[in-house]
Design a protein around this motif. Structure first.
Motif, short mmCIF file in Angstrom:
data_model
loop_
_atom_site.label_atom_id
_atom_site.label_comp_id
_atom_site.label_asym_id
_atom_site.label_seq_id
_atom_site.Cartn_x
_atom_site.Cartn_y
_atom_site.Cartn_z
N THR A 159 20.15 39.07 -22.90
CA THR A 159 18.99 39.89 -22.57
C THR A 159 17.71 39.06 -22.64
O THR A 159 17.50 38.29 -23.59
CB THR A 159 18.87 41.07 -23.55
N THR A 160 16.83 39.22 -21.65
CA THR A 160 15.58 38.46 -21.61
C THR A 160 14.42 39.34 -21.17
O THR A 160 14.63 40.49 -20.72
CB THR A 160 15.67 37.27 -20.63
N VAL A 161 13.24 38.80 -21.29
CA VAL A 161 12.04 39.43 -20.71
C VAL A 161 11.57 38.60 -19.51
O VAL A 161 10.41 38.68 -19.11
CB VAL A 161 10.92 39.60 -21.76
N PHE A 162 12.47 37.81 -18.95
CA PHE A 162 12.26 37.06 -17.72
C PHE A 162 11.03 36.14 -17.78
O PHE A 162 10.20 36.13 -16.88
CB PHE A 162 12.17 38.02 -16.53
N ILE A 176 8.90 47.92 -20.75
CA ILE A 176 10.07 47.63 -21.57
C ILE A 176 10.27 48.76 -22.57
O ILE A 176 9.31 49.39 -23.04
CB ILE A 176 9.96 46.27 -22.30
N GLN A 177 11.52 49.03 -22.90
CA GLN A 177 11.87 50.12 -23.81
C GLN A 177 12.82 49.62 -24.89
O GLN A 177 13.64 48.74 -24.64
CB GLN A 177 12.55 51.27 -23.05
N THR A 178 12.70 50.20 -26.07
CA THR A 178 13.66 49.90 -27.12
C THR A 178 15.05 50.32 -26.68
O THR A 178 15.22 51.31 -25.95
CB THR A 178 13.29 50.59 -28.44
N HIS A 179 16.06 49.56 -27.10
CA HIS A 179 17.44 49.90 -26.79
C HIS A 179 18.06 50.76 -27.89
O HIS A 179 19.23 51.15 -27.77
CB HIS A 179 18.26 48.63 -26.61
N HIS A 180 17.32 51.01 -28.96
CA HIS A 180 17.83 51.78 -30.09
C HIS A 180 17.71 53.27 -29.78
O HIS A 180 16.61 53.80 -29.64
CB HIS A 180 17.04 51.42 -31.36
N GLN A 218 6.82 41.12 -29.59
CA GLN A 218 7.08 42.44 -29.02
C GLN A 218 8.27 42.40 -28.05
O GLN A 218 9.15 43.27 -28.09
CB GLN A 218 5.82 42.96 -28.31
N GLY A 219 8.29 41.41 -27.20
CA GLY A 219 9.42 41.27 -26.28
C GLY A 219 10.72 41.02 -27.00
O GLY A 219 11.80 41.45 -26.57
N LEU A 220 10.64 40.31 -28.13
CA LEU A 220 11.81 40.01 -28.95
C LEU A 220 12.40 41.26 -29.58
O LEU A 220 13.62 41.49 -29.51
CB LEU A 220 11.41 39.01 -30.04
N LEU A 221 11.56 42.08 -30.21
CA LEU A 221 12.04 43.25 -30.94
C LEU A 221 12.29 44.45 -30.04
O LEU A 221 13.28 45.17 -30.23
CB LEU A 221 11.04 43.64 -32.03
N ILE A 222 11.39 44.69 -29.09
CA ILE A 222 11.51 45.90 -28.28
C ILE A 222 12.60 45.75 -27.21
O ILE A 222 13.50 46.59 -27.09
CB ILE A 222 10.16 46.26 -27.63
N ASN A 223 12.51 44.68 -26.45
CA ASN A 223 13.46 44.50 -25.34
C ASN A 223 14.57 43.51 -25.68
O ASN A 223 15.41 43.20 -24.85
CB ASN A 223 12.72 44.02 -24.08
N SER A 224 14.58 43.02 -26.93
CA SER A 224 15.62 42.10 -27.40
C SER A 224 15.68 40.83 -26.57
O SER A 224 16.76 40.31 -26.27
CB SER A 224 16.99 42.80 -27.41
N GLY A 225 14.51 40.29 -26.23
CA GLY A 225 14.45 39.12 -25.38
C GLY A 225 14.88 37.84 -26.07
O GLY A 225 14.18 37.34 -26.96
N ASN A 226 16.01 37.29 -25.68
CA ASN A 226 16.48 36.02 -26.24
C ASN A 226 15.56 34.87 -25.85
O ASN A 226 15.36 33.93 -26.63
CB ASN A 226 17.90 35.73 -25.78
N ASP A 227 14.99 34.95 -24.64
CA ASP A 227 14.06 33.90 -24.22
C ASP A 227 12.80 33.91 -25.07
O ASP A 227 12.25 32.85 -25.40
CB ASP A 227 13.72 34.04 -22.73
#
Length: 401
Positions: free
Chosen positions: A94-97, A206-210, A111-120
């Motif tokens: 999963t990334t935030v591109f 972006i949305q949380t996946h939880h 924010q991109g890390l926690l909310i959208n789980s961005g590995n990048d």
């Protein structure tokens, strides 16, 4: 015969009482948690309310990002501009591109890390703070051990993609989350349902996946959460929730079915909210032991079962114990000694505290023990009534012979 019927009714009633008590005592064992490892912790005190293999090393998947986020918040500058590398651009999952060369504020990456789980975003954060992923992992592990107090955690990357040496435990993850909850910036991001994202090549929301955080699965009091999945870890879930003064953290690791992870989480939260409460003693409250006075150095907070009848017991050297009706110490605190030239206000005398003997007696007459004693008494009475009837019949038969 009426006496026998009455006695049998009493026996049935007492048996029901004993069964009910046993069921209440075994509720913890009957939660039937399907995840391989799980824990529910009270956040204010760190008290573990339930655990299942919570010290067993497991693969956390994206729950790693909770640690990366709080480390970045405390060790970086949120307004720093981070230049995205090619390594971040090509990471799996999963990334935030993010694009190579793109410049992004550190807070936005978190924010991109926690909310959208961005590995990048995780790679970009690691390289910005420590130069490369390997150095970041080393810095992060030192921080987790020395600052937070983890015991069995070793992270090899900032995002949680599988590495056989990338392990932690449910207990350590609960500790990390408990520590992170004290930070307002972290909790603001951890609780975010969605946010507008404007990137170099990606404009979206972006949305949380939880599912509990975004209320796809309604649950009262949820304050934040992070989910994760890689094939080796199964589904992992960390959740925080609060009702009244009780703040709970749940962690579930290695569920084979995503629904099981959420069902387990709800069971753990229900168990915590339905059976425990948090109490406190104000800062500066004074106690007396013999002729010495002591005071609470700060506000004391402790978690206990809702049906506990707690008493305060001060011992030598100012050790304050919160004792329940079974004579067990629910929690222990160190009080500060008050110098005798200082006036004491509103002191609680240790003379008012119950003695060990009274605690034992209270335990003896608690519902469970009293039920057992009463049950034995009923059986004894029943035995003598039956014996009396047999003697009466025997005498009557002799008379008419």
């Amino acid at each position: 015969m009426r006496k026998i019927a009455w006695m049998m009714t009493l026996i049935v009633t007492m048996n029901a009482v004993l069964v009910s008590t046993a069921q209440a005592d075994s509720r913890e064992e009957s939660l039937q948690i399907k995840s391989d490892s799980a824990i529910v912790m009270e956040a204010s005190t760190g008290k573990v309310l339930y655990e299942k293999h919570a010290k067993e090393p497991m693969y956390p998947a994206s729950l790693t990002k909770i640690a990366t986020a709080i480390y970045a918040i405390e060790n970086g500058k949120l307004d720093d501009i981070v230049t995205v590398s090619g390594n971040a651009r090509k990471v799996d999952g999963t990334t935030v591109f993010l694009e190579k060369g793109e410049k992004v504020r550190l807070k936005k990456l978190i924010q991109g890390l926690l909310i959208n789980s961005g590995n990048d975003a995780g790679i970009a954060i690691a390289e910005h703070l420590s130069g490369d992923v390997k150095s970041f992992a080393k810095d992060l592990n030192i921080y987790l051990k020395e600052v937070i107090g983890t015991e069995q955690t070793n992270f090899e990357n900032p995002h949680g993609l599988f590495d056989e040496n990338h392990v932690t435990t449910a207990e350590d993850l609960a500790k990390i989350t408990q520590y992170a909850m004290k930070n307002d910036v972290f909790m603001d991001i951890f609780s975010t349902k969605e946010m507008d994202w404007h990137g170099k090549t990606w404009d979206t929301t972006i949305q949380t996946h939880h599912k509990l955080v975004k209320e796809e699965i309604p649950y009262k009091g949820v304050t934040g959460g992070k989910n994760g999945f890689v094939s080796q870890s199964g589904y992992t879930l960390a959740t925080t929730a609060e009702r009244d003064d009780l703040k709970l953290i749940t962690v579930t690791l290695k569920s084979n079915v995503v629904e099981d992870a959420y069902n387990d989480t709800i069971k753990l939260l229900d168990y915590g909210f339905e059976n425990f409460t948090t109490s406190s003693i104000p800062k500066g409250t004074t106690f007396t032991f013999e002729d010495q006075q002591y005071a609470t150095p700060e506000k004391i907070v402790y978690t206990h079962a809702q049906n506990d009848k707690l008493v305060e017991k001060v011992e030598v050297n100012g050790v304050l114990k919160m004792m329940n009706q079974d004579g067990e110490a629910v929690d222990t605190f160190q009080l500060d000694e008050i110098k005798k030239d200082k006036p004491a206000v509103a002191a609680r005398s240790s003379e008012n505290q119950p003695s060990a003997a009274s605690i034992v007696m209270e335990r003896f007459f608690s519902s469970t023990y009293l039920s057992i004693v009463f049950f034995i008494g009923v059986i004894t009475i029943f035995y003598f009534q039956v014996r009396k009837l047999r003697i009466t019949r025997r005498n009557r038969d002799k008379f008419y012979f």
